[in-house]
Design a protein around this motif. Structure first.
Motif, short mmCIF file in Angstrom:
data_model
loop_
_atom_site.label_atom_id
_atom_site.label_comp_id
_atom_site.label_asym_id
_atom_site.label_seq_id
_atom_site.Cartn_x
_atom_site.Cartn_y
_atom_site.Cartn_z
N ASN A 210 0.86 -1.17 0.00
CA ASN A 210 0.00 0.00 0.00
C ASN A 210 0.90 1.23 0.00
N VAL A 211 0.85 2.02 -1.08
CA VAL A 211 1.78 3.12 -1.26
C VAL A 211 1.65 4.18 -0.16
N GLN A 212 0.56 4.16 0.60
CA GLN A 212 0.40 5.11 1.69
C GLN A 212 1.24 4.72 2.91
N GLU A 213 1.76 3.50 2.90
CA GLU A 213 2.69 3.06 3.93
C GLU A 213 4.11 3.38 3.48
N PRO A 214 5.06 3.53 4.41
CA PRO A 214 6.46 3.74 4.01
C PRO A 214 6.95 2.57 3.16
N LEU A 215 7.82 2.84 2.21
CA LEU A 215 8.38 1.78 1.37
C LEU A 215 9.23 0.86 2.24
N PRO A 216 8.99 -0.46 2.18
CA PRO A 216 9.80 -1.39 2.98
C PRO A 216 11.29 -1.27 2.67
N LYS A 217 12.14 -1.45 3.67
CA LYS A 217 13.59 -1.33 3.50
C LYS A 217 14.13 -2.30 2.46
N THR A 218 13.44 -3.43 2.29
CA THR A 218 13.85 -4.44 1.31
C THR A 218 13.97 -3.84 -0.08
N ILE A 235 -1.96 14.96 -5.57
CA ILE A 235 -1.35 14.41 -4.36
C ILE A 235 -1.04 12.93 -4.54
N GLY A 236 -1.86 12.21 -5.32
CA GLY A 236 -1.59 10.81 -5.61
C GLY A 236 -0.31 10.65 -6.41
N ALA A 237 -0.14 11.51 -7.43
CA ALA A 237 1.07 11.48 -8.24
C ALA A 237 2.30 11.81 -7.39
N GLN A 238 2.17 12.82 -6.53
CA GLN A 238 3.28 13.21 -5.67
C GLN A 238 3.70 12.08 -4.73
N LEU A 239 2.72 11.35 -4.20
CA LEU A 239 3.03 10.25 -3.29
C LEU A 239 3.71 9.10 -4.03
N PHE A 240 3.16 8.69 -5.18
CA PHE A 240 3.76 7.58 -5.93
C PHE A 240 5.18 7.93 -6.37
N LEU A 241 5.39 9.16 -6.83
CA LEU A 241 6.73 9.56 -7.28
C LEU A 241 7.70 9.66 -6.11
N SER A 242 7.20 10.05 -4.95
CA SER A 242 8.05 10.07 -3.76
C SER A 242 8.51 8.67 -3.40
N ARG A 243 7.60 7.71 -3.49
CA ARG A 243 7.98 6.31 -3.21
C ARG A 243 8.94 5.79 -4.29
N ALA A 244 8.76 6.25 -5.52
CA ALA A 244 9.67 5.86 -6.60
C ALA A 244 11.09 6.35 -6.30
N ILE A 245 11.21 7.58 -5.80
CA ILE A 245 12.52 8.12 -5.43
C ILE A 245 13.15 7.26 -4.34
N ASN A 246 12.35 6.87 -3.35
CA ASN A 246 12.85 6.01 -2.27
C ASN A 246 13.34 4.66 -2.81
#
Length: 501
Positions: A210-218, A235-246
C-alpha cells in the motif's frame, strides 16, 4: 566491470553518470562498429567527450571504434547477452517502421494474457491500458538502456507492464539477469501476474504494498528504473513519485516512466512544479503512447513522462510514516452522475455509495426496470474534500541588486517590513530584528495571520523574504510591491506556494 566504468567516469570528470558509458558499450557491441560521430549521436554527448571515452575504453583493452574479443566478452558477461538477438535489438532501437510493425505482429501473442486481467477497480483509479500501449511503454526501457542487467520496479501494475517487459526481454536477451518487481495494493493483480510469471518462466516477483505506507527497507534504493501509472490526483502522483525516489538507486540518471492523466494547463503546471521540487528532469513527454480500455475519466488517453533523476532528489512526501490523506479521485472528488434509461426513462444515480459505482457496471447489469443497456447522462455533480483548499498562502521573494547600504540598516529594514504588513492589512503582534557582524540583517514581523521574515546579504546585494498568511483576505501583493520598491531591487522574482493543500 561497473567499478571500471565508475572509475572512467571519475577520471574523465564526466558530468553524465556511468550509465552513459553502458549505453556507448551496448552500441559498440550490437552495431559492431561505431564512428565517433555516430556514437555521439547515440549517447547525446559532444564529439570530443566521446573521443576521450573511446580512448578510455581502449586503455581497458575493450577496443575503440569496434570491440576487441576481450571487450565483447566483458560486455556480454556484464549484460548477460549470451544468446541475444542482435538483429532484433538493432531493428527495435533504430528502425521506427520496423518497431511499429513488430508491435502489431506480437501483440496478438500477449492478447491472450491481457484478456484475463481483472476488471478495473475505479475506486483506486485503475484503468487498463491496451496491449499495444504496454509494449510501447516496455520498449522505453530498451531505449533508455534500462532493460538489460537491470532491476525494474512496477509501482502498481494493473496494466501488466511487467509482463510486457519480460516478454521483450525473452525475445532479445533470454539469459539476462534483469529482475522485475511488482508492488501493488490489488491482490487480484498480484495473484494473476505471479501465476503468469510462473507459467511462462518470467523473471517477475510480486509483493503486496500500500503506497500510503512507508516503502519497505527491502526495496529501498534497489532499482534502476520505475514504471508507475499514478492516481489521477496531484497528491496521488506526488506520493507515488516520492515512493519511486525512495526505491531508486541513489546515483543520478535513473529513470521513472510515469503515466498521468491529461489535465488543465494550471494542473499540469502544478505537477511540473512538483517534479522540479523533487529534483526530476523531464527528459520527454510522450503524448502518443498511452491509450486505455473504456477509461472515460481519462478520455481514453494520458501523457507519459520520461523522468530522469539528478543528484538532488528529494521526495515530496517523506518515507518515515504512514501517509494519512486521501489520494484517489473518488476520495477527493466525490462524483455522482444521474443517468436515464433511453427506453423507459427510469433514472439512476451512479457513483460512490450507490448501487452502481460506474456506468460500466450499470451498462453491464442493464436497467433494473426494462434491462435496456443504453443510458443518457442527465446530471453530474462533484463534491471536493476540504483537502483541496489551501491552509496558507506563501510568497517567497528573491531580491537581487538591492541598495547595499539599506541591506545593512536594521532600523530601516524593520520599518519597511512593518509598513509592508500594514499595506497587506495585517494585524501586527510582535517584531524582532537583529544585525549580524560584520553585516547582514535577519528579522520577523509576527502578524495575527502568520508572519513576514527577511534575511539580507549586503555583500551580494541580495535579500530573501517570506510573506506568509493563513488568511485569504490579506493583500500579499501590496506587501510584496512595497518591499520591492523600498529595497530598490534591480531584479525581483517571486514564487507562490499553496501551503497545506
Amino acid at each position: 566491470m561497473q567499478k571500471q566504468l565508475q572509475k572512467i567516469t571519475t577520471d574523465m570528470q564526466l558530468e553524465e553518470h556511468f550509465l552513459t558509458l553502458e549505453k556507448a558499450l551496448l552500441a559498440l557491441y550490437f552495431h559492431k562498429n561505431c564512428t565517433t560521430k555516430s556514437l555521439a549521436y547515440i549517447t547525446n554527448l559532444p564529439v570530443p567527450i566521446v573521443s576521450a571515452m573511446k580512448k578510455e575504453f581502449a586503455k581497458q583493452g575493450w577496443g575503440k571504434h569496434s570491440l576487441t574479443k576481450k571487450g565483447q566478452l566483458a560486455i556480454s558477461q556484464y549484460f548477460q547477452l549470451s544468446g541475444a538477438d542482435a538483429k532484433l535489438y538493432l531493428q527495435l532501437t533504430t528502425n521506427d517502421a520496423f518497431r511499429t510493425e513488430w508491435i502489431k505482429q506480437n501483440k496478438s501473442e500477449l492478447n491472450i494474457i491481457y484478456e484475463t486481467r481483472p476488471t478495473a477497480d475505479v475506486a483506486i483509479d485503475q484503468a487498463k491500458c491496451t496491449v499495444e500501449t504496454a509494449l510501447k511503454r516496455a520498449l522505453l526501457a530498451l531505449d533508455y538502456t534500462m532493460l538489460l542487467n537491470k532491476r525494474i520496479l512496477c509501482l502498481g501494475d494493473d496494466d501488466f507492464i511487467s509482463i510486457a517487459l519480460a516478454f521483450i526481454l525473452k525475445k532479445i536477451a533470454p539469459h539476462s539477469t534483469t529482475q522485475i518487481v511488482v508492488l501493488d495494493i490489488d491482490r487480484r493483480i498480484l495473484c494473476m501476474i505471479s501465476e503468469i510469471a510462473q507459467k511462462y518462466e518470467l523473471p517477475i516477483k510480486t509483493d503486496y504494498y500500500n503506497v500510503q505506507e512507508p516503502l519497505p527497507k527491502t526495496y529501498a534504493h534497489h532499482f534502476d528504473c520505475v514504471y508507475t501509472d499514478t492516481p489521477y490526483t496531484l497528491i496521488g502522483a506526488q506520493l507515488f513519485l516520492s515512493r519511486a525516489i525512495n526505491a531508486l538507486k541513489p546515483e543520478a540518471m535513473r529513470h521513472v516512466f510515469f503515466s498521468y492523466s491529461k489535465r488543465s494547463y494550471q494542473k499540469q503546471w502544478q505537477l511540473q512544479q512538483s517534479l522540479h521540487a523533487m529534483g526530476f528532469v523531464i527528459d520527454s513527454i510522450k503524448y502518443d503512447i498511452n491509450t486505455y480500455e473504456g477509461a472515460q475519466i481519462l478520455g481514453a488517453t494520458s501523457s507519459l513522462f520520461v523522468l530522469q533523476t539528478t543528484d538532488q532528489m528529494t521526495p515530496y512526501i517523506p518515507n518515515q510514516r504512514k501517509f494519512m490523506r486521501p489520494i484517489y479521485t473518488g476520495e477527493i472528488e466525490r462524483k455522482s452522475v444521474v443517468y436515464q434509461c433511453i427506453n423507459c426513462q427510469h433514472s439512476l444515480t451512479v457513483g460512490a455509495h450507490h448501487q452502481y459505482t460506474t456506468i460500466v457496471q450499470l451498462q453491464s447489469s442493464g436497467c433494473p426496470i426494462c434491462k435496456n443497456k443504453k443510458f443518457l447522462q442527465i446530471k453530474r455533480t462533484v463534491q471536493k474534500t476540504q483537502f483541496q483548499h489551501a491552509l496558507g498562502h506563501h510568497i517567497l521573494l528573491e531580491l537581487h541588486d538591492c541598495d547595499v547600504a539599506l541591506l545593512k540598516d536594521v532600523q530601516r529594514i524593520k520599518t519597511i517590513m512593518s509598513q509592508a504588513a500594514h499595506k497587506a492589512k495585517a494585524t501586527i503582534v510582535n517584531e524582532h530584528f537583529h544585525h549580524f557582524s560584520p553585516h547582514g540583517v535577519s528579522g520577523v514581523v509576527i502578524i495575527q495571520e502568520s508572519h513576514l521574515t527577511i534575511h539580507t546579504w549586503p555583500e551580494y546585494g541580495y535579500a530573501a523574504i517570506d510573506v506568509f498568511t493563513c488568511s485569504s483576505k490579506l493583500d500579499l501583493q501590496e506587501a510584496v510591491k512595497h518591499i520591492t520598491e523600498q529595497f530598490n531591487a534591480g531584479n525581483a522574482t517571486q514564487h507562490y506556494v499553496h501551503r497545506g493543500k
